[in-house]
Design a protein around this motif. Structure first.
Motif, PDB file in Angstrom:
ATOM      1  N   PRO A 149       0.831  -1.213   0.000  1.00  0.00           N
ATOM      2  CA  PRO A 149       0.000   0.000   0.000  1.00  0.00           C
ATOM      3  C   PRO A 149       0.859   1.254   0.000  1.00  0.00           C
ATOM      4  CG  PRO A 149      -0.014  -1.028   2.184  1.00  0.00           C
ATOM      5  CD  PRO A 149       0.716  -1.970   1.273  1.00  0.00           C
ATOM      6  N   THR A 150       0.546   2.194  -0.901  1.00  0.00           N
ATOM      7  CA  THR A 150       1.248   3.477  -0.971  1.00  0.00           C
ATOM      8  C   THR A 150       0.238   4.610  -0.850  1.00  0.00           C
ATOM      9  OG1 THR A 150       1.097   3.736  -3.377  1.00  0.00           O
ATOM     10  CG2 THR A 150       2.942   2.424  -2.524  1.00  0.00           C
ATOM     11  N   LEU A 151       0.708   5.833  -0.954  1.00  0.00           N
ATOM     12  CA  LEU A 151      -0.162   7.008  -0.766  1.00  0.00           C
ATOM     13  C   LEU A 151      -1.343   6.999  -1.718  1.00  0.00           C
ATOM     14  CD1 LEU A 151      -0.695   9.799   0.514  1.00  0.00           C
ATOM     15  CD2 LEU A 151       0.842  10.771  -1.244  1.00  0.00           C
ATOM     16  N   HIS A 152      -1.140   6.579  -2.958  1.00  0.00           N
ATOM     17  CA  HIS A 152      -2.192   6.678  -3.972  1.00  0.00           C
ATOM     18  C   HIS A 152      -2.764   5.321  -4.383  1.00  0.00           C
ATOM     19  CE1 HIS A 152      -1.476  10.952  -4.427  1.00  0.00           C
ATOM     20  NE2 HIS A 152      -0.190  10.709  -4.583  1.00  0.00           N
ATOM     21  N   GLY A 153      -2.492   4.290  -3.632  1.00  0.00           N
ATOM     22  CA  GLY A 153      -3.017   2.974  -3.965  1.00  0.00           C
ATOM     23  C   GLY A 153      -1.955   1.905  -3.781  1.00  0.00           C
ATOM     24  N   GLU A 154      -2.225   0.717  -4.306  1.00  0.00           N
ATOM     25  CA  GLU A 154      -1.324  -0.415  -4.107  1.00  0.00           C
ATOM     26  C   GLU A 154      -0.321  -0.524  -5.254  1.00  0.00           C
ATOM     27  OE1 GLU A 154      -3.408  -3.960  -1.921  1.00  0.00           O
ATOM     28  OE2 GLU A 154      -4.798  -3.133  -3.393  1.00  0.00           O
ATOM     29  N   LYS A 155       0.959  -0.495  -4.886  1.00  0.00           N
ATOM     30  CA  LYS A 155       2.027  -0.722  -5.856  1.00  0.00           C
ATOM     31  C   LYS A 155       2.324  -2.215  -5.920  1.00  0.00           C
ATOM     32  CE  LYS A 155       6.887  -0.137  -6.924  1.00  0.00           C
ATOM     33  NZ  LYS A 155       8.173   0.556  -6.704  1.00  0.00           N
ATOM     34  N   ALA A 156       2.536  -2.712  -7.138  1.00  0.00           N
ATOM     35  CA  ALA A 156       2.868  -4.124  -7.327  1.00  0.00           C
ATOM     36  C   ALA A 156       4.210  -4.242  -8.037  1.00  0.00           C
ATOM     37  CB  ALA A 156       1.784  -4.832  -8.129  1.00  0.00           C
ATOM     38  N   VAL A 157       5.017  -5.182  -7.588  1.00  0.00           N
ATOM     39  CA  VAL A 157       6.256  -5.521  -8.282  1.00  0.00           C
ATOM     40  C   VAL A 157       6.231  -7.019  -8.566  1.00  0.00           C
ATOM     41  CG1 VAL A 157       8.768  -5.628  -8.169  1.00  0.00           C
ATOM     42  CG2 VAL A 157       7.564  -3.655  -7.208  1.00  0.00           C
ATOM     43  N   LEU A 158       6.434  -7.371  -9.824  1.00  0.00           N
ATOM     44  CA  LEU A 158       6.430  -8.767 -10.259  1.00  0.00           C
ATOM     45  C   LEU A 158       7.821  -9.109 -10.746  1.00  0.00           C
ATOM     46  CD1 LEU A 158       3.586  -7.261 -11.181  1.00  0.00           C
ATOM     47  CD2 LEU A 158       3.032  -9.545 -11.987  1.00  0.00           C
ATOM     48  N   ARG A 159       8.445 -10.090 -10.118  1.00  0.00           N
ATOM     49  CA  ARG A 159       9.810 -10.503 -10.480  1.00  0.00           C
ATOM     50  C   ARG A 159       9.763 -11.781 -11.292  1.00  0.00           C
ATOM     51  NH1 ARG A 159      15.157  -9.900  -7.069  1.00  0.00           N
ATOM     52  NH2 ARG A 159      14.834  -7.897  -8.104  1.00  0.00           N
ATOM     53  N   LEU A 160      10.424 -11.780 -12.437  1.00  0.00           N
ATOM     54  CA  LEU A 160      10.446 -12.947 -13.305  1.00  0.00           C
ATOM     55  C   LEU A 160      11.431 -13.973 -12.749  1.00  0.00           C
ATOM     56  CD1 LEU A 160       9.546 -10.454 -15.183  1.00  0.00           C
ATOM     57  CD2 LEU A 160      10.189 -11.954 -17.075  1.00  0.00           C
ATOM     58  N   GLN A 161      10.918 -15.151 -12.409  1.00  0.00           N
ATOM     59  CA  GLN A 161      11.756 -16.163 -11.786  1.00  0.00           C
ATOM     60  C   GLN A 161      12.546 -16.991 -12.784  1.00  0.00           C
ATOM     61  OE1 GLN A 161      11.530 -16.604  -7.917  1.00  0.00           O
ATOM     62  NE2 GLN A 161      11.347 -14.596  -8.785  1.00  0.00           N
ATOM     63  N   ASP A 162      12.099 -17.044 -14.040  1.00  0.00           N
ATOM     64  CA  ASP A 162      12.818 -17.888 -14.995  1.00  0.00           C
ATOM     65  C   ASP A 162      14.185 -17.324 -15.320  1.00  0.00           C
ATOM     66  OD1 ASP A 162      11.767 -15.732 -16.542  1.00  0.00           O
ATOM     67  OD2 ASP A 162      12.098 -16.907 -18.353  1.00  0.00           O
ATOM     68  N   ARG A 163      14.386 -16.013 -15.131  1.00  0.00           N
ATOM     69  CA  ARG A 163      15.710 -15.440 -15.358  1.00  0.00           C
ATOM     70  C   ARG A 163      16.714 -16.053 -14.371  1.00  0.00           C
ATOM     71  NH1 ARG A 163      14.645 -13.978 -20.110  1.00  0.00           N
ATOM     72  NH2 ARG A 163      12.932 -12.523 -20.270  1.00  0.00           N
ATOM     73  N   LEU A 164      16.247 -16.317 -13.167  1.00  0.00           N
ATOM     74  CA  LEU A 164      17.108 -16.933 -12.160  1.00  0.00           C
ATOM     75  C   LEU A 164      17.353 -18.400 -12.486  1.00  0.00           C
ATOM     76  CD1 LEU A 164      18.493 -16.321  -9.438  1.00  0.00           C
ATOM     77  CD2 LEU A 164      16.372 -16.983  -8.325  1.00  0.00           C
ATOM     78  N   ALA A 165      16.274 -19.093 -12.881  1.00  0.00           N
ATOM     79  CA  ALA A 165      16.399 -20.527 -13.152  1.00  0.00           C
ATOM     80  C   ALA A 165      17.376 -20.806 -14.274  1.00  0.00           C
ATOM     81  CB  ALA A 165      15.024 -21.102 -13.506  1.00  0.00           C
ATOM     82  N   SER A 166      17.418 -19.917 -15.279  1.00  0.00           N
ATOM     83  CA  SER A 166      18.298 -20.143 -16.420  1.00  0.00           C
ATOM     84  C   SER A 166      19.774 -19.990 -16.060  1.00  0.00           C
ATOM     85  CB  SER A 166      17.941 -19.174 -17.556  1.00  0.00           C
ATOM     86  OG  SER A 166      18.199 -17.840 -17.174  1.00  0.00           O
ATOM     87  N   SER A 167      20.066 -19.435 -14.882  1.00  0.00           N
ATOM     88  CA  SER A 167      21.455 -19.192 -14.487  1.00  0.00           C
ATOM     89  C   SER A 167      21.944 -20.158 -13.416  1.00  0.00           C
ATOM     90  CB  SER A 167      21.590 -17.750 -13.973  1.00  0.00           C
ATOM     91  OG  SER A 167      21.195 -16.817 -14.952  1.00  0.00           O
ATOM     92  N   LEU A 168      21.179 -21.204 -13.124  1.00  0.00           N
ATOM     93  CA  LEU A 168      21.563 -22.105 -12.036  1.00  0.00           C
ATOM     94  C   LEU A 168      22.644 -23.097 -12.474  1.00  0.00           C
ATOM     95  CD1 LEU A 168      18.241 -22.936 -10.182  1.00  0.00           C
ATOM     96  CD2 LEU A 168      19.967 -21.227  -9.670  1.00  0.00           C
ATOM     97  N   ASP A 169      23.762 -22.542 -12.905  1.00  0.00           N
ATOM     98  CA  ASP A 169      24.875 -23.353 -13.351  1.00  0.00           C
ATOM     99  C   ASP A 169      26.122 -22.499 -13.207  1.00  0.00           C
ATOM    100  OD1 ASP A 169      26.098 -25.619 -14.496  1.00  0.00           O
ATOM    101  OD2 ASP A 169      26.132 -24.629 -16.449  1.00  0.00           O
ATOM    102  N   LEU A 170      27.142 -23.018 -12.547  1.00  0.00           N
ATOM    103  CA  LEU A 170      28.329 -22.199 -12.294  1.00  0.00           C
ATOM    104  C   LEU A 170      28.938 -21.601 -13.570  1.00  0.00           C
ATOM    105  CD1 LEU A 170      30.177 -24.097  -9.409  1.00  0.00           C
ATOM    106  CD2 LEU A 170      28.888 -21.966  -9.277  1.00  0.00           C
ATOM    107  N   PRO A 171      29.061 -22.342 -14.676  1.00  0.00           N
ATOM    108  CA  PRO A 171      29.644 -21.725 -15.871  1.00  0.00           C
ATOM    109  C   PRO A 171      28.818 -20.566 -16.424  1.00  0.00           C
ATOM    110  CG  PRO A 171      29.729 -24.117 -16.040  1.00  0.00           C
ATOM    111  CD  PRO A 171      28.872 -23.791 -14.849  1.00  0.00           C
ATOM    112  N   ALA A 172      27.521 -20.498 -16.056  1.00  0.00           N
ATOM    113  CA  ALA A 172      26.650 -19.470 -16.628  1.00  0.00           C
ATOM    114  C   ALA A 172      26.739 -18.128 -15.923  1.00  0.00           C
ATOM    115  CB  ALA A 172      25.196 -19.959 -16.612  1.00  0.00           C
TER     116      ALA A 172
END
Length: 357
Positions: free
Chosen positions: A95-118
Motif C-alpha cells: 500500500p502506498t499514498l495513492h493505492g497499491e504498488k505491485a512488483v512482479l519478479r520474473l523467476q525464470d531469469r534466475l532458473a536459467s542461471s543455475l549453473d556455475l559456468p553461466a
C-alpha cells in the motif's frame, strides 16, 4: 479503459524485453508501469488513474492474494503460459499514498542461471570456487550491493552441491526459487522464524550444507561461524563493497579473529555489467546497445595455512588485499577489464558498477 488482456500483454512484454522486474505504480493522476531491463528501470506505460484499483485487483487475483485486503503488504506467486513455455513470477503488493504498488519478479531469469559456468566467472575463478565448494566444511561468503547477482551465485553453488548423498538446507528471505532436493525455509519473523532460529533448528537435523540468505546480526554471524567450525559447509551473503571488507564486517559483528581464522574459507565479491549487443549501436532488440548482463568477480581465498598470519595482522584491509594479490586473484576492476578485453562490455560500465555500494 483497461483492456481485458492488459496483464497478459504486460507480462509478455517483460519476457520479450528480457526484464527482471515489472513495477506497477499508482500516482495522483496516472499509473506508471516500468520494466527493469539490465538493471535499469524504463517506463513503458502510463495508464488512467481510474483503473488503479482494477489493475491491483487483477494482479492480486492472478497471484492468489486477498483482494479485500488493501492496507498491509502481501506476497504471492503466479505462473503464466506463453505458447509452450511457463514463466513464474514472484509478486509483492504494497500500500502506498495513492493505492497499491505491485512488483512482479520474473523467476525464470534466475532458473536459467543455475549453473556455475553461466554466472560469468573466469575459468580460473570458477575452478577456485568449485575447489572450495568441494570442501567438507568452512564458510563461503558472497558479497556486493543489492542487485549485484549474489542470489544467482548462491543458487548456482547450491545446485552444484545438490547431490543425493548431501543434506542441503537453506533459510531465505524470501525463497526466490524452489530447488528440487533442497530443504528451503522462508523467514517469518512474526512466527519466530528468523535466520538465527532456523539455523539452530537445522543444526539438529544432520546437515551437510547450510545456506543462510544474509548475515545481518551478531547472533546469525555467530551461529554461521560455529557451524562452519563444526564440520558443515556454510554459504551466506553480506553487503560489502569488496571481498576484504567482508572479513572486517564479520569482525564488526563480534566474530572473534581466532574464529574467523578457524572458519572463513572464501569470499566472493561481485557486480553485474551490461553486455554489449551484437547490433553495434542500438536496435529494437536491445537497450542503447546493451542486452543482458555479465558478472565480474573478486575472489579472496583463505586457506588454513594463510589464516594465522592474517590473524596476526588483525585481518587488516591492507593485509587481505596484499594476500589476494599474492594469490594471483584479480580485483573487481581487473575482472571487469578482462570482460572489456573480451568485447563483452565497455570500460564505462566497469567503472559505473565498481562505484556501486
Amino acid at each position: 479503459m483497461l483492456p481485458p488482456d492488459w496483464l497478459e500483454l504486460t507480462l509478455w512484454s517483460a519476457v520479450e524485453r528480457g526484464a527482471s522486474d515489472i513495477h506497477v505504480e499508482p500516482f495522483a493522476d496516472h499509473v506508471r508501469v516500468r520494466l527493469r531491463v539490465d538493471g535499469f528501470l524504463l517506463e513503458t506505460q502510463r495508464l488512467d488513474v481510474a483503473d488503479a484499483a482494477l489493475i491491483a485487483t487483477r494482479i492480486k487475483v492472478a497471484a492468489q492474494l486477498d483482494i479485500a485486503e488493501r492496507h498491509v503488504p502481501q506476497d504471492g506467486r503466479l505462473t503464466w503460459q506463453f505458447g509452450q513455455a511457463f514463466v513464474d513470477f514472484r509478486v509483492s503488493v504494497l500500500p502506498t499514498l495513492h493505492g497499491e504498488k505491485a512488483v512482479l519478479r520474473l523467476q525464470d531469469r534466475l532458473a536459467s542461471s543455475l549453473d556455475l559456468p553461466a554466472i560469468g566467472l573466469e575459468p580460473e575463478q570458477e575452478l577456485l570456487l568449485r575447489r572450495h565448494l568441494d570442501m567438507p566444511h568452512g564458510l563461503i561468503l558472497v558479497t556486493g550491493p543489492t542487485g549485484s547477482g549474489k542470489t544467482v551465485t548462491l543458487y548456482a553453488a547450491l545446485q552444484y552441491l545438490n547431490r543425493i548423498h548431501r543434506n542441503v538446507s537453506t533459510v531465505e528471505d524470501p525463497i526466490e526459487l524452489a530447488i528440487e532436493g533442497i530443504n528451503q525455509v522462508a523467514m517469518n519473523p512474526r512466527r519466530g522464524l528468523n535466520f538465527a532460529t532456523v539455523m539452530k533448528g537445522f543444526l539438529r537435523q544432520d546437515p551437510d550444507v547450510l545456506m543462510v540468505g544474509e548475515i545481518r546480526d551478531p547472533e546469525t554471524a555467530d551461529i554461521a561461524v560455529k557451524a562452519a567450525q563444526t564440520g558443515h559447509l556454510v554459504l551466506s551473503t553480506l553487503h560489502t563493497n569488496d571481498a576484504p571488507q567482508a572479513v572486517q564486517r564479520l569482525a564488526s559483528l563480534g566474530v572473534p579473529l581466532h574464529d574467523l581464522a578457524d572458519s572463513l574459507s572464501l569470499v566472493v565479491a561481485q557486480r553485474l555489467v551490461r553486455r554489449l549487443h551484437n547490433c553495434g549501436g542500438g536496435c529494437r532488440q536491445c537497450n542503447q546497445g546493451f542486452r543482458g548482463r555479465a558478472g565480474i568477480f573478486e575472489l579472496l581465498p583463505l586457506a588454513a595455512a594463510d589464516r594465522p598470519a592474517l590473524q596476526a595482522q588483525q585481518f587488516s584491509l591492507a593485509a587481505l588485499r596484499e594476500h589476494m594479490r599474492r594469490c594471483g586473484q584479480p580485483s573487481l576492476k581487473e575482472s571487469g577489464d578482462t570482460k572489456v578485453a573480451q568485447g563483452i562490455t565497455v570500460s564505462a560500465e566497469v567503472i559505473r558498477v565498481c562505484l556501486e555500494n
